[in-house]
Design a protein around this motif. Sequence first.
Motif, mmCIF file in Angstrom:
data_model
loop_
_atom_site.group_PDB
_atom_site.id
_atom_site.type_symbol
_atom_site.label_atom_id
_atom_site.label_comp_id
_atom_site.label_asym_id
_atom_site.label_seq_id
_atom_site.Cartn_x
_atom_site.Cartn_y
_atom_site.Cartn_z
ATOM 1 N N GLY A 47 0.793 -1.225 0.000
ATOM 2 C CA GLY A 47 0.000 0.000 0.000
ATOM 3 C C GLY A 47 0.819 1.265 0.000
ATOM 4 O O GLY A 47 0.347 2.322 -0.420
ATOM 5 N N GLY A 48 2.046 1.196 0.469
ATOM 6 C CA GLY A 48 2.863 2.402 0.499
ATOM 7 C C GLY A 48 4.339 2.085 0.543
ATOM 8 O O GLY A 48 4.748 1.001 0.957
ATOM 9 N N ALA A 49 5.160 3.056 0.101
ATOM 10 C CA ALA A 49 6.621 2.944 0.137
ATOM 11 C C ALA A 49 7.135 1.754 -0.645
ATOM 12 O O ALA A 49 8.148 1.152 -0.297
ATOM 13 N N GLY A 50 6.433 1.371 -1.734
ATOM 14 C CA GLY A 50 6.912 0.294 -2.584
ATOM 15 C C GLY A 50 7.980 0.803 -3.528
ATOM 16 O O GLY A 50 7.998 1.982 -3.915
ATOM 17 N N LEU A 51 8.882 -0.080 -3.922
ATOM 18 C CA LEU A 51 10.004 0.325 -4.768
ATOM 19 C C LEU A 51 10.326 -0.787 -5.759
ATOM 20 O O LEU A 51 10.352 -1.973 -5.402
ATOM 21 N N LEU A 52 10.572 -0.404 -7.021
ATOM 22 C CA LEU A 52 11.055 -1.304 -8.057
ATOM 23 C C LEU A 52 12.405 -0.809 -8.538
ATOM 24 O O LEU A 52 12.561 0.379 -8.863
ATOM 25 N N VAL A 53 13.377 -1.689 -8.578
ATOM 26 C CA VAL A 53 14.724 -1.369 -9.034
ATOM 27 C C VAL A 53 15.066 -2.304 -10.183
ATOM 28 O O VAL A 53 14.965 -3.523 -10.045
ATOM 29 N N CYS A 54 15.470 -1.729 -11.331
ATOM 30 C CA CYS A 54 15.851 -2.519 -12.495
ATOM 31 C C CYS A 54 17.271 -2.154 -12.894
ATOM 32 O O CYS A 54 17.590 -0.972 -13.101
ATOM 33 N N ARG A 55 18.122 -3.164 -12.997
ATOM 34 C CA ARG A 55 19.517 -2.968 -13.380
ATOM 35 C C ARG A 55 19.788 -3.707 -14.683
ATOM 36 O O ARG A 55 19.435 -4.874 -14.831
ATOM 37 N N LEU A 56 20.434 -3.011 -15.632
ATOM 38 C CA LEU A 56 20.777 -3.570 -16.936
ATOM 39 C C LEU A 56 22.285 -3.718 -17.054
ATOM 40 O O LEU A 56 23.040 -2.846 -16.618
ATOM 41 N N VAL A 95 8.279 2.604 -17.004
ATOM 42 C CA VAL A 95 9.658 2.834 -16.566
ATOM 43 C C VAL A 95 10.561 2.713 -17.784
ATOM 44 O O VAL A 95 10.821 1.601 -18.273
ATOM 45 N N PRO A 96 11.052 3.824 -18.349
ATOM 46 C CA PRO A 96 11.957 3.739 -19.499
ATOM 47 C C PRO A 96 13.306 3.153 -19.079
ATOM 48 O O PRO A 96 13.839 3.479 -18.014
ATOM 49 N N LEU A 97 13.850 2.301 -19.937
ATOM 50 C CA LEU A 97 15.108 1.621 -19.632
ATOM 51 C C LEU A 97 16.203 2.166 -20.540
ATOM 52 O O LEU A 97 16.434 1.672 -21.645
ATOM 53 N N SER A 98 16.866 3.197 -20.082
ATOM 54 C CA SER A 98 17.945 3.801 -20.855
ATOM 55 C C SER A 98 19.219 3.966 -20.041
ATOM 56 O O SER A 98 20.249 4.362 -20.585
ATOM 57 N N LEU A 99 19.147 3.677 -18.754
ATOM 58 C CA LEU A 99 20.303 3.801 -17.872
ATOM 59 C C LEU A 99 20.653 2.446 -17.277
ATOM 60 O O LEU A 99 19.904 1.478 -17.389
ATOM 61 N N GLU A 100 21.796 2.395 -16.613
ATOM 62 C CA GLU A 100 22.236 1.140 -16.009
ATOM 63 C C GLU A 100 21.340 0.724 -14.856
ATOM 64 O O GLU A 100 21.130 -0.465 -14.618
ATOM 65 N N GLU A 101 20.777 1.690 -14.111
ATOM 66 C CA GLU A 101 19.883 1.380 -13.003
ATOM 67 C C GLU A 101 18.741 2.369 -12.990
ATOM 68 O O GLU A 101 18.929 3.574 -13.165
ATOM 69 N N HIS A 102 17.541 1.834 -12.755
ATOM 70 C CA HIS A 102 16.339 2.652 -12.666
ATOM 71 C C HIS A 102 15.620 2.323 -11.368
ATOM 72 O O HIS A 102 15.413 1.154 -11.045
ATOM 73 N N ASN A 103 15.222 3.358 -10.640
ATOM 74 C CA ASN A 103 14.447 3.217 -9.413
ATOM 75 C C ASN A 103 13.066 3.826 -9.633
ATOM 76 O O ASN A 103 12.955 4.981 -10.051
ATOM 77 N N GLN A 104 12.038 3.048 -9.345
ATOM 78 C CA GLN A 104 10.670 3.514 -9.541
ATOM 79 C C GLN A 104 9.877 3.313 -8.256
ATOM 80 O O GLN A 104 9.730 2.192 -7.775
ATOM 81 N N THR A 140 18.537 -7.444 -13.831
ATOM 82 C CA THR A 140 18.265 -7.833 -12.444
ATOM 83 C C THR A 140 17.157 -6.932 -11.941
ATOM 84 O O THR A 140 17.269 -5.703 -12.002
ATOM 85 N N LEU A 141 16.081 -7.545 -11.447
ATOM 86 C CA LEU A 141 14.919 -6.787 -10.996
ATOM 87 C C LEU A 141 14.710 -7.049 -9.513
ATOM 88 O O LEU A 141 14.667 -8.203 -9.078
ATOM 89 N N LEU A 142 14.596 -5.967 -8.735
ATOM 90 C CA LEU A 142 14.357 -6.070 -7.299
ATOM 91 C C LEU A 142 13.048 -5.372 -6.968
ATOM 92 O O LEU A 142 12.782 -4.256 -7.452
ATOM 93 N N LEU A 143 12.229 -6.003 -6.129
ATOM 94 C CA LEU A 143 10.937 -5.460 -5.718
ATOM 95 C C LEU A 143 10.887 -5.436 -4.202
ATOM 96 O O LEU A 143 11.213 -6.428 -3.545
ATOM 97 N N PHE A 144 10.462 -4.297 -3.649
ATOM 98 C CA PHE A 144 10.505 -4.118 -2.202
ATOM 99 C C PHE A 144 9.183 -3.569 -1.686
ATOM 100 O O PHE A 144 8.546 -2.727 -2.321
ATOM 101 N N ASN A 145 8.814 -4.029 -0.483
ATOM 102 C CA ASN A 145 7.793 -3.393 0.333
ATOM 103 C C ASN A 145 8.470 -2.665 1.479
ATOM 104 O O ASN A 145 9.677 -2.820 1.709
ATOM 105 N N ALA A 146 7.699 -1.896 2.224
ATOM 106 C CA ALA A 146 8.259 -1.190 3.375
ATOM 107 C C ALA A 146 8.488 -2.158 4.527
ATOM 108 O O ALA A 146 7.685 -3.060 4.768
ATOM 109 N N ASP A 147 9.607 -1.973 5.230
ATOM 110 C CA ASP A 147 9.873 -2.793 6.409
ATOM 111 C C ASP A 147 9.218 -2.160 7.631
ATOM 112 O O ASP A 147 8.423 -1.221 7.521
ATOM 113 N N SER A 148 9.552 -2.666 8.828
ATOM 114 C CA SER A 148 8.926 -2.158 10.050
ATOM 115 C C SER A 148 9.260 -0.701 10.312
ATOM 116 O O SER A 148 8.525 -0.005 11.001
#
Length: 434
Positions: A47-56, A95-104, A140-148
């Motif tokens: 519901g909040g503070a979600g993050l997607l990180v994509c590395r090429l 999320v456009p993929l034109s850089l080595e790492e993208h944070n969304q 490499t794709l990383l998906l995160f939810n908020a921790d405590s």
Amino acid sequence: MSRLSAALAAALLLSLEASGKTLQGLFRTEAARQENGQFITKFMFQGGAGLLVCRLEDPGPAAQRESRLLLFQDLDPDLDNLSCSQRLGKAQLTVPLSLEEHNQTVPRQFAATVWQVLYADRYTCQESSVTLSHSDLSFTLLLFNADSAGNPLDHFSAEEAGLHGFYFLLLLAYFIACCIYVQPLYQALKKGGPMHTVLRVLTTALALQGFSALCNYVHLARYSRDGAGFPLMGSLAEFWDMVSQVSMLYMLLSLCMGWTLSRGRKPQSRPLQWERSPASTAVAVGGVVTQGALLLWEQYSESESDHHSYHAQQSLAGLLLIALRVGLALLLASVLYQIISTERSTLKRDFYFSFAKGCFLWFLCHPVLVLMSAVFNDHQREKVVTMGVILCQSISMVILYQLFLSRSLYWEVSSLSSVSLPLTMSRANHGGRY
């Protein structure tokens, strides 16, 4: 039983797939063109503070192809009826993929929501097959939810949050119980007696549940750190749990069918003697094979999920499993009603009632919890069923342990007649092995 266990193990190991929320793979231009967007994964953000990180590894070709990731909330099947460009245009995030790492950052939602990730580029909606010469893009794709603490560092999807802590507490309870009861149980098994085989099967089933919990904990502990975990440990956890399930089912069916099928041929003074007849063995083995086949079928039908769980019951195999357990519970109720209605001994009736409580809890906890889970949110249902089934089946084993080990009930009942209970040593010696 050993052949069935080997078959279950082979099927699980052969079906291993890479899973987790740190994904490594390839963006394929041709696959995206054929599928109107290459499916990558799905993730339930809380519901909040979600993050997607994509590395090429090589962002140059990605920029030339205008590569991009598309995020959809609960991808609607009706989108398949749209044209390719219309379907891709329905994406809530691009999320456009034109850089080595993208944070969304994922927008905040009022409730936990499933997001599906697709890959597309400038060639995705072209009809002609002109993209075969393009090389694949490693990612490499990383998906995160908020921790405590509110930081997006938690790899667990919303429907998986809390399972790691549950398995830790479960292992702690197993360890404490083992420290307290291992010596009395060992002495009871060493002495033998009328219920030696039942106690041995119960101990084996409980130990297998403990191994399953340990494997799940190890897998989820690693998963919490890297988002990938140990897929092999997760599959081993499923395997040990399935073997535990079929072991208990074989024991309970053998007891109940042995009582029922032999009842018409025995004098009323010995109504409970377990006859190892071909009919009772066939019923028990048939039930075990049916449940094992349904469990394997469900594993394959749920192969798209990141953490397999036969407790989810989101497939035809899962519904058939529920129907099987309800049917077995009704069969058990019919058996015990026939015996209790003609039994004059109060001690024996108490024995049957206690046995029925343990068996009904074992068979019916799963269907009842699936029905109860309907009142919970989507991301809570699988956790409620998974945790509830494990706890209820553990309690069922405790009830059966108390029944077979209790001096105040079991030893008094067994002393009435050396052949008045199932699995007596006299019958075991004449009836062959269990």
